[in-house]
Design a protein around this motif. Structure first.
Motif, PDB file in Angstrom:
ATOM      1  N   ASN A 112       0.824  -1.207   0.000  1.00 37.08           N
ATOM      2  CA  ASN A 112       0.000   0.000   0.000  1.00 37.08           C
ATOM      3  C   ASN A 112       0.859   1.259   0.000  1.00 37.08           C
ATOM      4  O   ASN A 112       0.406   2.336  -0.410  1.00 37.08           O
ATOM      5  CB  ASN A 112      -0.919   0.020   1.231  1.00 37.08           C
ATOM      6  CG  ASN A 112      -2.021  -1.017   1.143  1.00 37.08           C
ATOM      7  OD1 ASN A 112      -2.562  -1.260   0.074  1.00 37.08           O
ATOM      8  ND2 ASN A 112      -2.353  -1.624   2.263  1.00 37.08           N
ATOM      9  N   TYR A 113       2.107   1.116   0.444  1.00 40.52           N
ATOM     10  CA  TYR A 113       2.999   2.272   0.561  1.00 40.52           C
ATOM     11  C   TYR A 113       4.229   2.180  -0.339  1.00 40.52           C
ATOM     12  O   TYR A 113       4.784   3.206  -0.726  1.00 40.52           O
ATOM     13  CB  TYR A 113       3.490   2.403   2.017  1.00 40.52           C
ATOM     14  CG  TYR A 113       2.384   2.521   3.021  1.00 40.52           C
ATOM     15  CD1 TYR A 113       1.699   3.720   3.194  1.00 40.52           C
ATOM     16  CD2 TYR A 113       2.018   1.437   3.817  1.00 40.52           C
ATOM     17  CE1 TYR A 113       0.684   3.837   4.135  1.00 40.52           C
ATOM     18  CE2 TYR A 113       1.002   1.542   4.753  1.00 40.52           C
ATOM     19  CZ  TYR A 113       0.341   2.742   4.908  1.00 40.52           C
ATOM     20  OH  TYR A 113      -0.667   2.852   5.834  1.00 40.52           O
ATOM     21  N   ILE A 114       4.658   0.971  -0.641  1.00 36.95           N
ATOM     22  CA  ILE A 114       5.930   0.765  -1.340  1.00 36.95           C
ATOM     23  C   ILE A 114       5.708  -0.065  -2.597  1.00 36.95           C
ATOM     24  O   ILE A 114       5.017  -1.085  -2.570  1.00 36.95           O
ATOM     25  CB  ILE A 114       6.947   0.041  -0.434  1.00 36.95           C
ATOM     26  CG1 ILE A 114       7.190   0.838   0.844  1.00 36.95           C
ATOM     27  CG2 ILE A 114       8.254  -0.207  -1.168  1.00 36.95           C
ATOM     28  CD1 ILE A 114       7.834   2.189   0.632  1.00 36.95           C
ATOM     29  N   ALA A 115       6.315   0.381  -3.701  1.00 37.36           N
ATOM     30  CA  ALA A 115       6.240  -0.382  -4.953  1.00 37.36           C
ATOM     31  C   ALA A 115       7.440  -1.316  -5.050  1.00 37.36           C
ATOM     32  O   ALA A 115       8.567  -0.882  -5.273  1.00 37.36           O
ATOM     33  CB  ALA A 115       6.213   0.566  -6.141  1.00 37.36           C
ATOM     34  N   PHE A 116       7.205  -2.595  -4.849  1.00 35.91           N
ATOM     35  CA  PHE A 116       8.262  -3.591  -5.012  1.00 35.91           C
ATOM     36  C   PHE A 116       8.435  -3.893  -6.500  1.00 35.91           C
ATOM     37  O   PHE A 116       7.495  -3.767  -7.294  1.00 35.91           O
ATOM     38  CB  PHE A 116       7.895  -4.889  -4.290  1.00 35.91           C
ATOM     39  CG  PHE A 116       8.032  -4.832  -2.798  1.00 35.91           C
ATOM     40  CD1 PHE A 116       9.194  -5.259  -2.183  1.00 35.91           C
ATOM     41  CD2 PHE A 116       6.994  -4.357  -2.003  1.00 35.91           C
ATOM     42  CE1 PHE A 116       9.327  -5.221  -0.805  1.00 35.91           C
ATOM     43  CE2 PHE A 116       7.114  -4.307  -0.625  1.00 35.91           C
ATOM     44  CZ  PHE A 116       8.289  -4.742  -0.027  1.00 35.91           C
ATOM     45  N   PRO A 117       9.628  -4.340  -6.907  1.00 33.85           N
ATOM     46  CA  PRO A 117       9.791  -4.800  -8.283  1.00 33.85           C
ATOM     47  C   PRO A 117       8.873  -5.999  -8.545  1.00 33.85           C
ATOM     48  O   PRO A 117       8.659  -6.829  -7.658  1.00 33.85           O
ATOM     49  CB  PRO A 117      11.266  -5.227  -8.344  1.00 33.85           C
ATOM     50  CG  PRO A 117      11.926  -4.549  -7.189  1.00 33.85           C
ATOM     51  CD  PRO A 117      10.881  -4.436  -6.131  1.00 33.85           C
ATOM     52  N   GLU A 118       8.312  -6.071  -9.737  1.00 32.20           N
ATOM     53  CA  GLU A 118       7.477  -7.217 -10.091  1.00 32.20           C
ATOM     54  C   GLU A 118       8.347  -8.331 -10.654  1.00 32.20           C
ATOM     55  O   GLU A 118       9.343  -8.081 -11.334  1.00 32.20           O
ATOM     56  CB  GLU A 118       6.423  -6.812 -11.123  1.00 32.20           C
ATOM     57  CG  GLU A 118       5.357  -5.886 -10.568  1.00 32.20           C
ATOM     58  CD  GLU A 118       4.222  -5.651 -11.557  1.00 32.20           C
ATOM     59  OE1 GLU A 118       4.118  -6.429 -12.549  1.00 32.20           O
ATOM     60  OE2 GLU A 118       3.450  -4.700 -11.364  1.00 32.20           O
ATOM     61  N   PHE A 119       7.958  -9.559 -10.371  1.00 37.23           N
ATOM     62  CA  PHE A 119       8.705 -10.710 -10.884  1.00 37.23           C
ATOM     63  C   PHE A 119       8.616 -10.723 -12.400  1.00 37.23           C
ATOM     64  O   PHE A 119       7.521 -10.650 -12.967  1.00 37.23           O
ATOM     65  CB  PHE A 119       8.129 -11.998 -10.303  1.00 37.23           C
ATOM     66  CG  PHE A 119       8.918 -13.230 -10.650  1.00 37.23           C
ATOM     67  CD1 PHE A 119      10.265 -13.315 -10.332  1.00 37.23           C
ATOM     68  CD2 PHE A 119       8.319 -14.294 -11.299  1.00 37.23           C
ATOM     69  CE1 PHE A 119      11.001 -14.450 -10.648  1.00 37.23           C
ATOM     70  CE2 PHE A 119       9.042 -15.431 -11.624  1.00 37.23           C
ATOM     71  CZ  PHE A 119      10.384 -15.502 -11.290  1.00 37.23           C
ATOM     72  N   ASP A 120       9.764 -10.795 -13.053  1.00 43.24           N
ATOM     73  CA  ASP A 120       9.787 -10.580 -14.501  1.00 43.24           C
ATOM     74  C   ASP A 120      10.226 -11.798 -15.311  1.00 43.24           C
ATOM     75  O   ASP A 120      10.682 -11.675 -16.443  1.00 43.24           O
ATOM     76  CB  ASP A 120      10.699  -9.388 -14.833  1.00 43.24           C
ATOM     77  CG  ASP A 120      12.117  -9.557 -14.293  1.00 43.24           C
ATOM     78  OD1 ASP A 120      12.415 -10.605 -13.674  1.00 43.24           O
ATOM     79  OD2 ASP A 120      12.936  -8.632 -14.489  1.00 43.24           O
ATOM     80  N   LEU A 121      10.102 -12.999 -14.742  1.00 43.32           N
ATOM     81  CA  LEU A 121      10.387 -14.221 -15.494  1.00 43.32           C
ATOM     82  C   LEU A 121       9.098 -15.003 -15.676  1.00 43.32           C
ATOM     83  O   LEU A 121       8.204 -14.969 -14.834  1.00 43.32           O
ATOM     84  CB  LEU A 121      11.417 -15.087 -14.761  1.00 43.32           C
ATOM     85  CG  LEU A 121      12.814 -14.497 -14.572  1.00 43.32           C
ATOM     86  CD1 LEU A 121      13.693 -15.475 -13.798  1.00 43.32           C
ATOM     87  CD2 LEU A 121      13.458 -14.168 -15.911  1.00 43.32           C
ATOM     88  N   ASP A 122       9.012 -15.723 -16.783  1.00 42.37           N
ATOM     89  CA  ASP A 122       7.852 -16.566 -17.060  1.00 42.37           C
ATOM     90  C   ASP A 122       8.152 -18.012 -16.696  1.00 42.37           C
ATOM     91  O   ASP A 122       9.312 -18.457 -16.729  1.00 42.37           O
ATOM     92  CB  ASP A 122       7.480 -16.489 -18.545  1.00 42.37           C
ATOM     93  CG  ASP A 122       7.103 -15.078 -18.973  1.00 42.37           C
ATOM     94  OD1 ASP A 122       6.397 -14.414 -18.195  1.00 42.37           O
ATOM     95  OD2 ASP A 122       7.510 -14.658 -20.062  1.00 42.37           O
TER      96      ASP A 122
END
Length: 380
Positions: A112-122
């Motif tokens: 809700n406060y922090i944007a974490f990196p999104e997982f970028d592997l399939d």
């Protein structure tokens, strides 16, 4: 706003019991009731008296409100992959799973406060271990150089990493994939690691599980099939951390038959000498007989359990969860008490000490006035 059930939430009792690695009998004894009564409580067929709820709160370490809150339905639980089924009991494995579930709920709240990196592997269901390693290196632009800090790289690319929730040498690394708000969130819990070389390999092994999640029906696997799955992940970990091309160049001379050479190569690849010897055999740089000779030398020197240089490098500590909490306190100006109130508002009443343990924060981090400085993530 927190939504309290008008009646006792039996699923929360089962989760709290398993979180503490307790059996139904253990809890029944603490409450001085029958096993059947606890089973009925957990299945919402009966409701405990208020005095029993207070006892449950004390015995299990959860606030009373926790047992009356409604669970969110925006989190889907996936498989949990344990390195070894033999070294941990089912009761302890269930405890670890419940701890990861709570961690994922706290993580969802932090978002809700922090944007974490999104997982970028399939997910890669048909790839061989070597192909899977090539895919990761290309996708993450790692080239074919040694990887000195895989944990940091994994966090940078959306893997949530924490360390073991207690100092138990029987708990090896394990991984867990959840879907939070329709997005895959892989979580890796590093085991009770003793050196960076083992830590690196275990992290790579768990990344393999994440990339093949959904390919295995764990409950249906025989012991032999489970071992085969683990061998696949070990092969992937070796291929990822020890690229064939540059390693083959290192093994072009006579040193490949001397265990001292592999010990020296630990500095370059950040994996154990044993893993390097296994990899040398996998890529055909040494024969099976030469492999057996080297492993015999390792055993005779007592290196199968502890190798030279094992204590020459510090363990790598995951950073992103802690940095997120630092940002929330420092940049958002949210105190520890306010953060705990926010969790309660999202139907997650917990004690501060429990949250600190799950997030690997130092004791007292959530006390008001405690704040840090380093920032890595993006504030929403």
């Amino acid at each position: 706003m927190a939504i309290l059930e008008s009646s006792f939430n039996g699923a929360r009792l089962k989760a709290a019991r398993q979180y503490n690695a307790m059996t139904i009998g253990d809890v029944a004894k603490a409450l001085n009731v029958s096993n059947q009564s606890i089973s009925q409580f957990e299945n919402n067929k009966a409701e405990p008296k208020l005095e029993n709820v207070f006892t449950l709160s004390s015995v299990l370490g959860f606030p009373r409100e926790y047992f009356y809150e409604r669970d969110d339905d925006n989190i889907t639980i996936g498989n949990t992959y344990f390195r070894s089924l033999a070294s941990t009991s089912k009761k302890e494995r269930n405890a670890q799973v419940e701890r990861v579930k709570l961690l994922s709920k706290i993580y969802a709240s932090i978002q809700n406060y922090i944007a974490f990196p999104e997982f970028d592997l399939d997910a890669q269901s048909e790839a061989t271990p070597e192909e899977l390693a090539d895919y990761v290196r290309k996708k993450w632009e790692l080239g074919d150089k040694p990887i000195y800090n895989l944990i940091d790289i994994m966090e940078k690319h959306g893997v949530i990493i924490t360390t073991a929730f207690e100092d138990n040498p029987d708990i090896d690394a394990y991984s867990h994939v959840e879907v939070i708000d329709h997005k895959a969130v892989p979580i890796v819990v590093l085991g009770y690691e003793t050196n960076i070389f083992r830590q690196q390999f275990n992290a790579a092994h768990e990344l393999g599980h994440i990339l093949t999640d959904g390919q295995y029906e764990l409950e249906e696997l025989s012991k032999a099939e489970y071992r085969d799955m683990e061998k696949f992940m070990n092969r992937f970990a070796g291929a990822l951390l020890i690229p064939e091309r540059i390693f083959a160049e290192d093994l072009s001379g006579r040193g490949k038959l001397d265990i001292r050479y592999y010990i020296e190569l630990k500095k370059k690849y950040r994996v154990s000498a044993q893993a390097l010897i296994v990899r040398a055999n996998q890529i055909g740089a040494i024969t099976s007989n030469q492999y057996q000779y080297l492993m015999k030398q390792m055993s005779q020197n007592g290196y199968r359990t502890s190798e030279p240089l094992d204590n020459s490098y510090q363990l790598i500590m995951p950073r992103y969860l802690k940095q997120a909490m630092l940002m929330i306190k420092r940049d958002k100006g949210i105190s520890g008490s306010e953060f705990m109130h926010m969790l309660k508002g999202m139907n997650l009443s917990l004690h501060k000490t429990m949250v600190e343990k799950l997030l690997n924060l130092e004791d007292g981090f959530l006390n008001d006035g405690n704040c840090g400085s380093e920032v890595l993530l993006v504030m929403r």
